[in-house]
Design an enzyme around this catalytic site. Structure first.
Site, PDB file in Angstrom:
ATOM      1  CB  CYS A 175      -6.308  -2.740   1.441  1.00  0.00           C
ATOM      2  SG  CYS A 175      -4.864  -2.712   2.536  1.00  0.00           S
ATOM      3  CG  HIS A 207      -7.197   0.687   4.077  1.00  0.00           C
ATOM      4  ND1 HIS A 207      -7.501  -0.649   3.909  1.00  0.00           N
ATOM      5  CD2 HIS A 207      -8.162   1.372   3.395  1.00  0.00           C
ATOM      6  CE1 HIS A 207      -8.604  -0.760   3.186  1.00  0.00           C
ATOM      7  NE2 HIS A 207      -9.010   0.440   2.858  1.00  0.00           N
ATOM      8  CG  HIS A 240     -11.370   0.631  -0.059  1.00  0.00           C
ATOM      9  ND1 HIS A 240     -11.379   0.556   1.307  1.00  0.00           N
ATOM     10  CD2 HIS A 240     -12.610   1.090  -0.395  1.00  0.00           C
ATOM     11  CE1 HIS A 240     -12.548   0.957   1.783  1.00  0.00           C
ATOM     12  NE2 HIS A 240     -13.305   1.291   0.767  1.00  0.00           N
TER      13      HIS A 240
END
Length: 381
Positions: free
Chosen positions: A284, A336, A352
């Protein structure tokens, strides 16, 4: 005999009705409910209701039923095939463009050779509502009039060669924009700056006389406005600067943000790879690093470090280009990150790299991401 015929007729009618009502979609890499809903112009909950027994995590090559909204998808597919075989491609409404899945303002502006700002002026609602699939947006009339005209005989702009010293806090993107060229062209003309742009290095730039004169005029404007300004202050005022909260301030940031989104979404379908920062695979934070690096903007390596730069804003204030952060798998700290690509009606869509699907677009309306949402940071302004 009559009874059997009646049963067969009824079965055939139901089958035809079912085919008209639903489209069968085979799950491929990068698919999720949000991507499919956007692709077919339906709501996520409609797909869920049409597939009550479908697992929460979609499996490759499994089949989902997609509600068929008045056969629009079939029509668009046929229209696309027809358009592909004709020259030039007709637009459904003269002087307009129908927005397709994954399109951005930057991509549309390049297609019609018009600036993003001109598109926004011709379509005021884009500022507040953003792009929507199937939406008809107006293309400035002067652009439409110019399409199809032969350009072979157009006079080439006079080119000149100028020298330009790199000042503190300047970026390749800002310098390239100043002279109307791409970062790639700037690096091609000056191979020594490919790895690093050093302060004080003298660039040799070939550009149009018009752009060179405009750059010189801008320099003179700063000198006249305040003759006491140092070169560092001039650079800070004219290109990129950072405030105490590490927000990167860029002239015409909306143009840069559209290019960042175009770059990030161009990787959709790339697999997830722990520690990856290239097209061979991204994690990510690696996707964010690669995307911003393309425009000479350096981000920290991990998602938790990236969450400490820029300025925190509320979810209601989120804009395209912001970074969005999550605490997943029951973690107490951020682990994340994604980039906001669209905000509408309280929903934030972001690109993402997911561990289960690679690079994709997801939404805070999805229960998993809504539950694990942490914060939004603005790093460009």
């Amino acid at each position: 005999m009559i009874f059997r015929f009646t049963v067969l007729l009824l079965f055939f009618s139901l089958s035809v009705f079912s085919q008209d009502k639903y489209i069968r979609h085979t799950i491929s890499k990068g698919d999720n409910l949000s991507v499919l809903a956007k692709k077919y112009g339906v709501k996520t909950k409609d797909i869920v209701e049409a597939n009550p027994n479908a697992p929460k995590i979609l499996k490759l090559n499994s089949v989902l039923l997609i509600p068929n909204t008045n056969n629009k998808t079939t029509f668009n597919k046929k229209s696309t095939e027809t358009v592909a075989n004709t020259t030039p491609a007709p637009v459904s409404i003269p002087g307009s463009h129908e927005v397709l899945a994954k399109e951005t303002l930057w991509g549309i502006s390049k297609k019609y050779n018009v600036s993003v700002e001109d598109l926004k002026k011709a379509n005021p609602l884009l500022e507040s509502e953003g792009l929507k699939i199937g939406q008809q947006i107006a293309i400035p009339s002067n652009v439409i009039a110019d399409q199809g005209k032969p350009v072979e005989n157009a006079p080439k702009p006079e080119e000149v060669e100028v020298s330009r010293e790199v000042k503190p806090k300047e970026t390749k993107y800002a310098i390239a924009k100043e002279f109307g060229i791409s970062v790639a062209e700037l690096e091609k003309q000056n191979p020594a700056i490919k790895k690093k742009l050093k302060v004080g290095y003298v660039l040799t730039i070939r550009t149009s006389k018009e752009k060179a004169d405009a750059s010189e005029a801008l320099k003179e404007t700063f000198e006249i406005k305040d003759p006491t300004l140092t070169p560092e202050q001039v650079a800070e005022n004219s290109t990129v600067s950072r405030d105490s909260s590490t927000v990167i301030r860029v002239e015409n940031s909306s143009d840069l943000i559209d290019r960042l989104i175009e770059s990030a979404t161009g990787n959709i379908g790339t697999r997830y790879r722990s520690g990856g920062t290239t097209k061979a695979g991204f994690d990510c934070s690696g996707l964010m690093i690669c995307t911003f690096n393309n425009f000479d903007i350096r981000l920290p390596r991990s998602s938790i470090e990236q969450s400490r730069i820029g300025m925190k804003v509320s979810a209601n204030e989120a804009q395209k280009g912001d970074l969005i952060f999550f605490k997943t798998n029951g973690r107490r700290h951020i682990n994340h990150v994604g980039m906001v690509v669209e905000v509408a009606d309280g929903e934030i869509k972001f690109v993402h790299s997911s561990t289960h699907g690679g690079v994709m677009i997801s939404s805070t309306k999805e229960a998993y991401y809504g539950r694990n949402f942490s914060q939004v940071n603005r790093v460009l302004q």
